[in-house]
Design a protein around this motif. Structure first.
Motif, PDB file in Angstrom:
ATOM      1  N   GLY A  27      15.294  64.373  33.832  1.00 39.63           N
ATOM      2  CA  GLY A  27      15.577  65.715  34.362  1.00 39.63           C
ATOM      3  C   GLY A  27      16.819  65.424  35.401  1.00 39.63           C
ATOM      4  N   ILE A  28      17.540  64.240  35.239  1.00 41.63           N
ATOM      5  CA  ILE A  28      18.586  63.870  36.142  1.00 41.63           C
ATOM      6  C   ILE A  28      20.025  64.605  35.381  1.00 41.63           C
ATOM      7  CG2 ILE A  28      20.170  62.223  36.873  1.00 41.63           C
ATOM      8  CD1 ILE A  28      17.324  60.518  36.979  1.00 41.63           C
ATOM      9  N   GLU A  29      20.730  65.327  36.471  1.00 43.46           N
ATOM     10  CA  GLU A  29      21.979  65.842  35.895  1.00 43.46           C
ATOM     11  C   GLU A  29      23.067  64.717  35.677  1.00 43.46           C
ATOM     12  OE1 GLU A  29      23.284  68.730  38.730  1.00 43.46           O
ATOM     13  OE2 GLU A  29      25.370  68.784  37.786  1.00 43.46           O
ATOM     14  N   VAL A  30      23.471  64.635  34.348  1.00 47.03           N
ATOM     15  CA  VAL A  30      24.662  63.619  33.942  1.00 47.03           C
ATOM     16  C   VAL A  30      25.808  64.148  33.402  1.00 47.03           C
ATOM     17  CG1 VAL A  30      24.837  61.744  32.543  1.00 47.03           C
ATOM     18  CG2 VAL A  30      22.408  62.133  33.342  1.00 47.03           C
ATOM     19  N   ASP A  31      26.802  63.788  33.951  1.00 47.25           N
ATOM     20  CA  ASP A  31      28.257  63.700  33.516  1.00 47.25           C
ATOM     21  C   ASP A  31      28.559  62.689  32.698  1.00 47.25           C
ATOM     22  OD1 ASP A  31      28.280  66.446  34.777  1.00 47.25           O
ATOM     23  OD2 ASP A  31      29.530  66.106  36.223  1.00 47.25           O
ATOM     24  N   LEU A  32      29.302  62.684  31.661  1.00 47.14           N
ATOM     25  CA  LEU A  32      29.737  61.663  31.119  1.00 47.14           C
ATOM     26  C   LEU A  32      31.176  61.624  30.584  1.00 47.14           C
ATOM     27  CD1 LEU A  32      27.903  59.449  28.255  1.00 47.14           C
ATOM     28  CD2 LEU A  32      30.376  60.168  27.818  1.00 47.14           C
ATOM     29  N   VAL A  33      32.016  60.959  31.080  1.00 45.13           N
ATOM     30  CA  VAL A  33      33.370  60.895  30.379  1.00 45.13           C
ATOM     31  C   VAL A  33      33.697  59.785  29.888  1.00 45.13           C
ATOM     32  CG1 VAL A  33      34.340  62.188  32.654  1.00 45.13           C
ATOM     33  CG2 VAL A  33      34.162  59.856  32.855  1.00 45.13           C
ATOM     34  N   GLU A  34      34.523  60.256  28.862  1.00 36.77           N
ATOM     35  CA  GLU A  34      35.002  59.054  27.648  1.00 36.77           C
ATOM     36  C   GLU A  34      36.456  59.318  27.546  1.00 36.77           C
ATOM     37  OE1 GLU A  34      33.891  56.466  25.550  1.00 36.77           O
ATOM     38  OE2 GLU A  34      35.943  56.812  24.785  1.00 36.77           O
ATOM     39  N   ILE A  35      37.128  58.050  27.655  1.00 36.37           N
ATOM     40  CA  ILE A  35      38.701  58.153  27.533  1.00 36.37           C
ATOM     41  C   ILE A  35      39.302  58.656  26.105  1.00 36.37           C
ATOM     42  CG2 ILE A  35      39.237  55.631  26.930  1.00 36.37           C
ATOM     43  CD1 ILE A  35      40.995  55.743  29.379  1.00 36.37           C
ATOM     44  N   ASN A  36      38.416  58.313  25.127  1.00 32.61           N
ATOM     45  CA  ASN A  36      39.138  58.444  23.744  1.00 32.61           C
ATOM     46  C   ASN A  36      38.688  59.857  23.452  1.00 32.61           C
ATOM     47  OD1 ASN A  36      39.206  58.758  21.098  1.00 32.61           O
ATOM     48  ND2 ASN A  36      38.109  56.712  20.601  1.00 32.61           N
ATOM     49  N   PRO A  37      39.641  60.618  23.061  1.00 30.30           N
ATOM     50  CA  PRO A  37      39.586  62.161  23.024  1.00 30.30           C
ATOM     51  C   PRO A  37      38.712  62.264  21.679  1.00 30.30           C
ATOM     52  CG  PRO A  37      41.874  61.510  22.580  1.00 30.30           C
ATOM     53  CD  PRO A  37      41.190  60.304  23.017  1.00 30.30           C
ATOM     54  N   ASN A  38      38.581  61.440  20.856  1.00 24.02           N
ATOM     55  CA  ASN A  38      38.070  61.583  19.412  1.00 24.02           C
ATOM     56  C   ASN A  38      36.652  61.067  19.524  1.00 24.02           C
ATOM     57  OD1 ASN A  38      40.286  62.805  18.348  1.00 24.02           O
ATOM     58  ND2 ASN A  38      41.014  60.722  17.978  1.00 24.02           N
ATOM     59  N   TRP A  39      36.313  60.228  20.777  1.00 21.44           N
ATOM     60  CA  TRP A  39      34.884  59.712  20.732  1.00 21.44           C
ATOM     61  C   TRP A  39      34.445  58.655  19.499  1.00 21.44           C
ATOM     62  CZ3 TRP A  39      29.982  62.865  22.425  1.00 21.44           C
ATOM     63  CH2 TRP A  39      29.223  62.265  23.201  1.00 21.44           C
ATOM     64  N   ALA A  40      35.523  58.218  18.834  1.00 16.38           N
ATOM     65  CA  ALA A  40      35.292  57.539  17.529  1.00 16.38           C
ATOM     66  C   ALA A  40      35.645  56.227  17.701  1.00 16.38           C
ATOM     67  CB  ALA A  40      36.066  58.101  16.580  1.00 16.38           C
ATOM     68  N   PRO A  41      34.588  55.060  17.689  1.00 18.31           N
ATOM     69  CA  PRO A  41      34.984  53.847  17.615  1.00 18.31           C
ATOM     70  C   PRO A  41      35.425  53.319  16.211  1.00 18.31           C
ATOM     71  CG  PRO A  41      32.645  54.129  17.327  1.00 18.31           C
ATOM     72  CD  PRO A  41      33.279  55.638  17.511  1.00 18.31           C
ATOM     73  N   ASP A  42      35.941  51.807  16.189  1.00 18.03           N
ATOM     74  CA  ASP A  42      36.318  51.318  15.042  1.00 18.03           C
ATOM     75  C   ASP A  42      35.499  51.439  13.927  1.00 18.03           C
ATOM     76  OD1 ASP A  42      38.134  50.017  16.554  1.00 18.03           O
ATOM     77  OD2 ASP A  42      36.864  48.104  16.779  1.00 18.03           O
ATOM     78  N   GLY A  43      36.156  51.879  12.687  1.00 17.90           N
ATOM     79  CA  GLY A  43      35.150  51.919  11.462  1.00 17.90           C
ATOM     80  C   GLY A  43      34.755  50.841  10.854  1.00 17.90           C
ATOM     81  N   ALA A  44      34.077  50.003  11.645  1.00 15.43           N
ATOM     82  CA  ALA A  44      33.509  48.735  11.154  1.00 15.43           C
ATOM     83  C   ALA A  44      31.973  48.707  10.901  1.00 15.43           C
ATOM     84  CB  ALA A  44      33.644  47.422  12.059  1.00 15.43           C
ATOM     85  N   GLY A  45      31.113  47.828  10.167  1.00 15.38           N
ATOM     86  CA  GLY A  45      29.788  47.805   9.976  1.00 15.38           C
ATOM     87  C   GLY A  45      29.289  46.781  11.399  1.00 15.38           C
ATOM     88  N   ILE A  46      28.029  47.191  11.800  1.00 19.07           N
ATOM     89  CA  ILE A  46      27.544  46.607  13.096  1.00 19.07           C
ATOM     90  C   ILE A  46      26.065  46.234  12.581  1.00 19.07           C
ATOM     91  CG2 ILE A  46      26.905  48.940  13.957  1.00 19.07           C
ATOM     92  CD1 ILE A  46      27.392  47.580  16.768  1.00 19.07           C
ATOM     93  N   THR A  47      25.547  45.135  13.110  1.00 16.99           N
ATOM     94  CA  THR A  47      24.232  44.713  12.636  1.00 16.99           C
ATOM     95  C   THR A  47      23.380  45.191  13.878  1.00 16.99           C
ATOM     96  OG1 THR A  47      24.582  42.971  11.135  1.00 16.99           O
ATOM     97  CG2 THR A  47      22.548  42.899  12.434  1.00 16.99           C
ATOM     98  N   ILE A  48      22.208  45.624  13.498  1.00 15.39           N
ATOM     99  CA  ILE A  48      21.097  46.026  14.591  1.00 15.39           C
ATOM    100  C   ILE A  48      19.883  45.271  14.441  1.00 15.39           C
ATOM    101  CG2 ILE A  48      20.173  48.127  15.480  1.00 15.39           C
ATOM    102  CD1 ILE A  48      21.649  49.808  13.617  1.00 15.39           C
ATOM    103  N   SER A  49      19.775  44.232  15.385  1.00 11.89           N
ATOM    104  CA  SER A  49      18.584  43.288  15.237  1.00 11.89           C
ATOM    105  C   SER A  49      17.388  44.224  15.620  1.00 11.89           C
ATOM    106  CB  SER A  49      19.052  42.325  16.639  1.00 11.89           C
ATOM    107  OG  SER A  49      18.842  42.929  17.700  1.00 11.89           O
ATOM    108  N   GLY A  50      16.206  43.450  15.315  1.00 13.31           N
ATOM    109  CA  GLY A  50      14.938  43.922  15.378  1.00 13.31           C
ATOM    110  C   GLY A  50      14.652  44.471  16.964  1.00 13.31           C
ATOM    111  N   PRO A  51      15.113  43.740  18.000  1.00  9.72           N
ATOM    112  CA  PRO A  51      14.777  44.060  19.120  1.00  9.72           C
ATOM    113  C   PRO A  51      15.718  45.145  19.459  1.00  9.72           C
ATOM    114  CG  PRO A  51      14.919  41.881  19.394  1.00  9.72           C
ATOM    115  CD  PRO A  51      15.214  42.281  17.773  1.00  9.72           C
ATOM    116  N   THR A  52      16.895  45.661  18.887  1.00  7.05           N
ATOM    117  CA  THR A  52      17.741  46.712  19.090  1.00  7.05           C
ATOM    118  C   THR A  52      17.296  47.841  18.346  1.00  7.05           C
ATOM    119  OG1 THR A  52      19.803  45.200  18.975  1.00  7.05           O
ATOM    120  CG2 THR A  52      20.278  47.447  18.819  1.00  7.05           C
ATOM    121  N   LEU A  53      16.764  47.809  17.219  1.00 10.48           N
ATOM    122  CA  LEU A  53      15.989  48.787  16.579  1.00 10.48           C
ATOM    123  C   LEU A  53      14.590  49.323  17.473  1.00 10.48           C
ATOM    124  CD1 LEU A  53      15.660  47.446  12.932  1.00 10.48           C
ATOM    125  CD2 LEU A  53      16.887  49.392  13.772  1.00 10.48           C
ATOM    126  N   ARG A  54      14.004  48.270  18.150  1.00  7.76           N
ATOM    127  CA  ARG A  54      12.871  48.632  19.162  1.00  7.76           C
ATOM    128  C   ARG A  54      13.668  49.612  20.449  1.00  7.76           C
ATOM    129  NH1 ARG A  54      10.039  43.824  21.845  1.00  7.76           N
ATOM    130  NH2 ARG A  54      12.219  43.527  22.659  1.00  7.76           N
TER     131      ARG A  54
END
Ligand SMILES: Cc1cc2nc3c(=O)[nH]c(=O)nc-3n(C[C@H](O)[C@H](O)[C@H](O)COP(=O)(O)OP(=O)(O)OC[C@H]3O[C@@H](n4cnc5c(N)ncnc54)[C@H](O)[C@@H]3O)c2cc1C
Length: 377
Positions: A27-54
């Motif tokens: 219930g905390i009020e959150v503002d988030l600012v992102e410098i990239n106007p498109n909010w889109a990172p590099d178009g690469a693949g990324i691996t999500i380890s088991g702990p990351t999935l958790r």
């Protein structure tokens, strides 16, 4: 009474978005600012380890990640021609037996899933924006944004990545990330196998991890003297040269790169840099998260994972402690060892690769680190 009522997150990468989502659940009020106007990172693949999935399950986006990404429960270790020498099972993280051992996804797809979740959670997201100045006193932080608007916050989370401006403000003494001596190459190619696959050449290791039912990404690390810029027009030939000794599907990819028959390969080259900053990770009411304090090379495919875990831990400590300083100290205290393990073990693996060291030692470091990371947060 809540420790903080209004939080600013600077940086809308995986760490910042997960922090925003976890804080909104309280219930905390959150503002988030992102410098990239498109909010889109590099178009690469990324691996999500088991702990990351958790950790992504904890954040509440696991169903979409598994639906839109790829996953596997074993790694095939192959010779340079693609002949399978060994198949190694990938064990899920502790407390996550219902999840696959590991997964992969396109980075923009993961960003999209988390971006929608951030907005659904009720965070106020502003794109194309950063901070101009921040001044804190005992009770809060006054922020002036780059569009001239202002805000006052109980806590500011700097999640603006490896070259963080927030870090420069609060830790001006830190010299910045260090080049690791390696560069990372990635390409998106058709998925031909169920498992993740590592191809062991005499001088080069290449790998392929699934990122959907139909695609996987090829990854190769090379040795580099410096962080020299390589023009994208040269990427196909440079990557093809690295794949010279391989046959099978990797050899076909090399030939395709040279013949220009892989127009959708979305090649990406990045020199690798990193750092591990000793805690505490806050100065007063400004706290750092993710790559700002622990940027790793991708050898354990866990950089995003520790950014997400850090966000989960920070939100938990803010929820259960009775004073802010204690919560911020507890966040770094709880998260530091896992982050350091990823950064140092990845660094050791990179050194062995650069120096042509022992494969057995490399494998042992990777297995030990993966085993420890499977433990609960
Ligand atoms: C080549 C490579 C491959 C990798 N592969 C993997 C992998 O397979 N698996 C894995 O788990 N990890 C991997 N990583 C690591 C992973 O990408 C990072 O650890 C992770 O993205 C860190 O998340 P973050 O939110 O801290 O930072 P970032 O993802 O970098 O996000 C920071 C955000 O802040 C924004 N920003 C920057 N400056 C400002 C500013 N001044 N104001 C406002 N916003 C700002 C940026 O635009 C960005 O959106 C890899 C890294 C590299 C370099």
């Amino acid at each position: 009474m809540a420790l903080v009522n209004k939080v600013l997150v600077i940086g809308g990468g995986v760490g910042g978005m997960c922090a925003a989502i976890q804080l909104r659940k309280q219930g905390i009020e959150v503002d988030l600012v992102e410098i990239n106007p498109n909010w889109a990172p590099d178009g690469a693949g990324i691996t999500i380890s088991g702990p990351t999935l958790r950790a992504l399950r904890e954040v509440g986006v696991i169903d979409e990640v598994l639906r839109l990404g790829g996953h596997w429960s074993a790694v095939d270790i192959c010779g340079p021609q693609g002949d399978v020498k060994m198949t190694v099972p990938v064990v899920p993280a502790s407390g996550a037996d219902d999840l696959p051992g590991a997964g992969g996804i396109m980075r923009p797809v993961l960003a999209d899933i988390l971006g929608h979740a951030t907005q659904r959670a009720g965070a106020n997201v502003r794109l194309g924006l950063s901070f101009e100045s921040m001044v804190q006193d005992e009770a809060g932080v006054d922020v002036v944004f780059t569009d001239g608007s202002r805000g006052r916050y109980d806590l500011v989370i700097g999640a603006d990545g490896v070259n963080s401006q927030v870090r420069k403000l609060v830790m001006p003494e830190f010299p910045g990330p260090k080049f690791s001596g390696q560069g990372s190459w990635r390409a998106v190619v058709p998925r031909l196998r169920e498992n993740s696959t590592i191809y062991m050449g005499a001088t080069t290791k290449a790998g392929m991890n699934p990122i959907s039912d139909t695609e996987c990404y090829l990854f190769v690390l090379d040795r580099r003297e410096g962080m020299d810029f390589i023009p994208p027009s040269e990427w196909p030939e440079k990557l093809a040269e690295l794949l010279e000794e391989f046959g099978g599907q990797v050899g076909e990819i090399r030939d395709g790169l040279r013949q220009g028959t892989l127009p959708n390969a979305r090649l990406l080259y990045r020199p690798l840099a990193g750092h591990m900053i000793a805690g505490p990770w806050h100065r007063g009411r400004i706290v750092l998260l993710g790559d700002t304090v622990h940027a790793t090379t991708p050898h354990l495919a866990s950089g995003a994972g520790i950014a997400i875990e850090g966000a989960v831990v920070l939100a938990e400590e803010l929820a259960r402690r009775h004073y802010l300083e204690g919560a911020l100290l507890a966040y770094a205290g709880r998260h530091y060892d896992r982050a350091r393990l990823v950064v140092t073990a990845s660094g050791q693996m990179g050194r062995i690769e650069r120096e042509g060291g022992s494969l057995a030692e490399h494998t042992q470091i990777m297995r030990d680190a993966q085993q420890k990371l499977r433990a609960p947060l």
